[in-house]
Design a protein around this motif. Structure first.
Motif, PDB file in Angstrom:
ATOM      1  N   ASP A 112      87.504  27.887   8.253  1.00  0.00           N
ATOM      2  CA  ASP A 112      86.258  27.157   8.493  1.00  0.00           C
ATOM      3  C   ASP A 112      85.293  28.136   9.154  1.00  0.00           C
ATOM      4  OD1 ASP A 112      84.154  25.586   9.288  1.00  0.00           O
ATOM      5  OD2 ASP A 112      85.388  23.989  10.135  1.00  0.00           O
ATOM      6  N   PRO A 113      84.307  28.650   8.413  1.00  0.00           N
ATOM      7  CA  PRO A 113      83.394  29.647   8.977  1.00  0.00           C
ATOM      8  C   PRO A 113      82.226  29.032   9.727  1.00  0.00           C
ATOM      9  CG  PRO A 113      82.908  29.355   6.662  1.00  0.00           C
ATOM     10  CD  PRO A 113      84.065  28.436   6.976  1.00  0.00           C
ATOM     11  N   HIS A 114      82.522  27.994  10.516  1.00  0.00           N
ATOM     12  CA  HIS A 114      81.396  27.344  11.191  1.00  0.00           C
ATOM     13  C   HIS A 114      80.792  28.208  12.289  1.00  0.00           C
ATOM     14  CE1 HIS A 114      84.480  25.123  13.961  1.00  0.00           C
ATOM     15  NE2 HIS A 114      84.043  26.182  14.587  1.00  0.00           N
ATOM     16  N   GLU A 115      81.528  29.199  12.761  1.00  0.00           N
ATOM     17  CA  GLU A 115      80.950  30.099  13.768  1.00  0.00           C
ATOM     18  C   GLU A 115      79.864  30.974  13.134  1.00  0.00           C
ATOM     19  OE1 GLU A 115      83.929  32.013  16.203  1.00  0.00           O
ATOM     20  OE2 GLU A 115      85.410  30.569  15.519  1.00  0.00           O
ATOM     21  N   LEU A 116      80.204  31.578  12.003  1.00  0.00           N
ATOM     22  CA  LEU A 116      79.229  32.369  11.265  1.00  0.00           C
ATOM     23  C   LEU A 116      78.064  31.507  10.811  1.00  0.00           C
ATOM     24  CD1 LEU A 116      78.577  35.164  10.097  1.00  0.00           C
ATOM     25  CD2 LEU A 116      79.931  34.550   8.078  1.00  0.00           C
ATOM     26  N   ALA A 117      78.367  30.296  10.369  1.00  0.00           N
ATOM     27  CA  ALA A 117      77.313  29.389   9.894  1.00  0.00           C
ATOM     28  C   ALA A 117      76.370  28.989  11.016  1.00  0.00           C
ATOM     29  CB  ALA A 117      77.938  28.142   9.273  1.00  0.00           C
ATOM     30  N   ILE A 163      80.647  38.377  33.849  1.00  0.00           N
ATOM     31  CA  ILE A 163      81.130  38.552  32.485  1.00  0.00           C
ATOM     32  C   ILE A 163      80.239  37.738  31.565  1.00  0.00           C
ATOM     33  CG2 ILE A 163      83.496  39.063  33.142  1.00  0.00           C
ATOM     34  CD1 ILE A 163      84.255  36.187  32.443  1.00  0.00           C
ATOM     35  N   ALA A 164      80.064  38.228  30.331  1.00  0.00           N
ATOM     36  CA  ALA A 164      79.175  37.541  29.398  1.00  0.00           C
ATOM     37  C   ALA A 164      79.670  37.749  27.979  1.00  0.00           C
ATOM     38  CB  ALA A 164      77.741  38.051  29.539  1.00  0.00           C
ATOM     39  N   SER A 165      79.237  36.852  27.080  1.00  0.00           N
ATOM     40  CA  SER A 165      79.707  36.890  25.693  1.00  0.00           C
ATOM     41  C   SER A 165      78.710  36.217  24.763  1.00  0.00           C
ATOM     42  CB  SER A 165      81.057  36.171  25.596  1.00  0.00           C
ATOM     43  OG  SER A 165      81.501  36.061  24.259  1.00  0.00           O
ATOM     44  N   THR A 166      78.536  36.800  23.554  1.00  0.00           N
ATOM     45  CA  THR A 166      77.794  36.097  22.495  1.00  0.00           C
ATOM     46  C   THR A 166      78.737  35.285  21.625  1.00  0.00           C
ATOM     47  OG1 THR A 166      77.908  38.099  21.127  1.00  0.00           O
ATOM     48  CG2 THR A 166      75.868  37.727  22.371  1.00  0.00           C
ATOM     49  N   VAL A 167      80.036  35.416  21.846  1.00  0.00           N
ATOM     50  CA  VAL A 167      81.001  34.479  21.266  1.00  0.00           C
ATOM     51  C   VAL A 167      81.019  33.290  22.200  1.00  0.00           C
ATOM     52  CG1 VAL A 167      83.384  34.102  20.549  1.00  0.00           C
ATOM     53  CG2 VAL A 167      82.357  36.376  20.331  1.00  0.00           C
ATOM     54  N   ALA A 168      80.359  32.220  21.817  1.00  0.00           N
ATOM     55  CA  ALA A 168      80.183  31.057  22.697  1.00  0.00           C
ATOM     56  C   ALA A 168      80.163  29.816  21.821  1.00  0.00           C
ATOM     57  CB  ALA A 168      78.901  31.182  23.518  1.00  0.00           C
ATOM     58  N   HIS A 169      81.322  29.298  21.540  1.00  0.00           N
ATOM     59  CA  HIS A 169      81.480  28.194  20.595  1.00  0.00           C
ATOM     60  C   HIS A 169      80.610  27.009  20.994  1.00  0.00           C
ATOM     61  CE1 HIS A 169      84.983  30.283  18.917  1.00  0.00           C
ATOM     62  NE2 HIS A 169      85.232  30.614  20.168  1.00  0.00           N
ATOM     63  N   ASP A 170      79.976  26.374  20.016  1.00  0.00           N
ATOM     64  CA  ASP A 170      79.945  26.764  18.627  1.00  0.00           C
ATOM     65  C   ASP A 170      78.572  27.277  18.208  1.00  0.00           C
ATOM     66  OD1 ASP A 170      82.417  26.615  17.390  1.00  0.00           O
ATOM     67  OD2 ASP A 170      82.261  24.501  16.951  1.00  0.00           O
ATOM     68  N   ALA A 171      77.588  27.096  19.056  1.00  0.00           N
ATOM     69  CA  ALA A 171      76.251  27.593  18.704  1.00  0.00           C
ATOM     70  C   ALA A 171      76.143  29.098  18.908  1.00  0.00           C
ATOM     71  CB  ALA A 171      75.183  26.881  19.542  1.00  0.00           C
ATOM     72  N   HIS A 172      77.055  29.667  19.670  1.00  0.00           N
ATOM     73  CA  HIS A 172      77.123  31.117  19.895  1.00  0.00           C
ATOM     74  C   HIS A 172      75.827  31.689  20.461  1.00  0.00           C
ATOM     75  CE1 HIS A 172      81.139  31.232  18.365  1.00  0.00           C
ATOM     76  NE2 HIS A 172      80.750  30.556  17.313  1.00  0.00           N
TER      77      HIS A 172
END
Length: 569
Positions: free
Chosen positions: A104-109, A448-457
């Protein structure tokens, strides 16, 4: 979905009129239908199993009593969570026996919309792998967050009807479905005759009845045995999940022991590259299941036949004639590490290593790059709530090995395990920032920080000081996304993820090492005590998993499905 008809040549080999491409002899062949191993040979032609028994062949391999099983299938996963581009992912999991996934590529989407999904499908096409894609149902996951794109029911229908999607991806907005929201019901209906994957953590009773009645068919979010039991009793498929952070398989194993394997399968959901390299993939699920008392035969069914059946991979999950020749060869089945892996009749891995040239390079397209767009670098003051000591606040609470957050109420005072948290919108340059607090990380200094941030990122950041938080956010924008640790306004470790801010363009070994160094920096220099702090960080904004989450719109009580104030009255 009907199984493709074998070629004329494969039929000739089946009849014995022509020699097979390969004859695998001396093996114990797993029969899913009769739940047994059969001593026979497998004749391969044109990528399929043409028949059982002795035949003339151009090549003969004697496996000397090894167990032969179908290739393993991950019932639910997100490529993006591996942080690897697809060719590197395939080269990493094939040696462990995974030959197919339902992704399910909802992260990319959520970052790039339909163009991102189509780019992924195009990149997957030439690889020696069955990469099934579901049409994401929740882009964004809820109205509480701002994503890079929006997919409505028409977009989902287009992906299912014309682009080859297997069905509708996990329906994360379960409150909307249960309440009968017209748009959510239209997205579910867009599946037509295909599958609808679910996402319903803790949902039970009448609410679960409504969710199932709306057309949702599966769930991978069960964390308690009684939850899995109720869902299975009501006809729902339950995927036993074993990811890097959410590890529920052992807890749920008794449902298989009590009720068998019907309508159940293994999945990994979110598994990081170091976990893939160190423990494996679906084979690790099988290993843990057997250790928990599940029989080897049941483990094979859960790892191959059942997920293939659920997702309509009709050519997979069996070693019967006419099926695709995805074959795993185990000299010792108990190891759950295949000695050889054939995909569509071609040997692609041996002794835990991918064979040279087995996986062609599939370069990521340019549209995946340059996806972090801030209005301007945020100032320290914009990232923190300056509240007086003694103030009682709501805080997002985390625990090791669980992605379910806790709704904590804490007092701001010296020595308390409570830190600043913020989510910065990064797709449209709106400048929107949600601010709050978190607890359970053990972070004693830095950020600490991240652009991987489910699900709107968007960009999610935690820290003791606004200054370190601002440096972390600004640095991620400069490198195109990733994960970073900052101390005294200096970057001390990072993992660059320039592909949609979610994936690396480096090898699995390099990414795993970068993640290791990042984890060490977070623990030893910043003081984090929770296991997998960056995994916990990346899920702290997911507004559809209980209990409390922080998005770029503010603090969300998922149980009430509403914004709540940070300060307690």
């Amino acid at each position: 979905m009907a199984r493709p008809q074998a070629s004329r040549r494969a039929l000739a080999v089946a009849r014995g009129d022509e020699p097979a491409d390969l004859l695998i002899t001396g093996g114990h062949v797993f029969s899913a239908a009769t739940r047994e191993f059969v001593d026979t040979s497998l004749a391969l032609a044109d990528g399929v199993i043409a028949g059982w028994g002795e035949r003339e062949a151009r090549e003969v391999i004697d496996v000397d009593g090894a167990a032969l099983t179908p290739g393993f299938v991950d019932a639910h996963m997100h490529l993006e969570s591996t942080k690897l581009w697809i060719d590197e992912f395939v080269a990493t999991v094939l040696p462990h026996g995974t030959t197919a996934v339902a992704a399910d590529p909802h992260e990319l989407a959520n970052v790039l919309g339909v163009p991102g999904i189509l780019a992924l499908m195009e990149a997957a096409a030439p690889l020696p792998f069955t990469f099934g894609v579901y049409a994401p149902s929740c882009v964004p996951a809820s109205h509480f967050e701002r994503s890079g794109a929006v997919l409505d029911a028409a977009d989902i229908a287009e992906l299912v009807e014309r682009r080859g999607a297997l069905g509708v991806g996990e329906v994360m907005n379960f409150p909307g479905v249960i309440a009968g929201d017209p748009e959510m019901l239209a997205r579910v209906a867009a599946a037509g005759q295909r599958r609808v994957d679910g996402h319903s953590p803790g949902v039970s009773g009448r609410a679960l009845d409504a969710y199932l009645a709306a057309g949702v068919e599966s769930d991978h979010e069960c964390t308690r045995l009684e939850e899995a039991e109720e869902k299975r009793r009501k006809g729902m498929w339950v995927f036993l999940r074993q990811g890097s952070a959410s590890q529920n398989l052992v807890e749920l194993a008794p449902t298989i022991l009590a009720h068998g394997t019907d309508q159940a399968a293994f999945c990994t959901d979110d598994r990081e590259p170091d976990t893939l390299r160190r423990l494996g993939h679906v084979n690790d699920c099988a290993r843990l299941a057997v250790a928990a008392g599940i029989s080897e035969i049941d483990a094979i069914l859960l790892a191959s036949t059942n997920p293939a059946r659920y997702h309509g991979f009709t050519a997979l999950g069996s070693l019967g004639p006419g099926h695709q020749a995805d074959i795993l060869c185990f000299s010792e089945l108990a190891s759950w590490e295949p000695e050889r892996v054939w995909q569509a009749g071609r040997l692609v891995a041996r002794d835990g290593e991918i064979l040279p040239g087995a996986v062609p390079a599939s370069p990521p397209p340019a549209l995946l790059r340059d996806t972090v767009h801030l209005a301007m670098p945020p100032s320290p003051a914009e990232l923190v709530l300056a509240l007086a000591p003694g103030t009682r606040v709501r805080a997002v609470g985390v625990e090791s090995h669980s992605l379910t957050s806790r709704h904590r109420e804490v007092t701001l005072e010296p020595g308390a395990d409570v830190i600043h948290a913020a989510v910065v919108e990064r797709h449209h340059g709106t400048g929107r920032i949600g601010r709050g607090f978190a607890t359970g990380f053990g972070l004693g200094r830095g950020a600490i920080a991240s652009t991987v941030a489910h699900d709107a990122h968007n960009v999610v950041v935690l820290g003791v000081s606004g200054e370190d938080m601002a440096v972390a956010v600004t640095h991620l924008a400069q490198i195109g996304g990733g994960q970073v640790a900052v101390l005294d306004e200096q970057v001390i470790a990072e993992v660059a993820l320039p592909l949609a801010g979610l994936m690396s363009d480096r090898s699995a070994a390099e990414v795993a090492e970068q993640l290791r160094v990042l984890g060490v920096a977070a623990a030893e220099r910043l003081g984090t005590t929770v296991d997998e702090p960056f995994m916990q960080l990346s899920f702290s904004a997911l507004s559809v998993i209980p209990e409390l989450r922080l998005t770029d719109g503010g603090l969300v009580d998922v149980q009430r499905f509403a914004y709540v104030s940070v300060e307690l009255a």
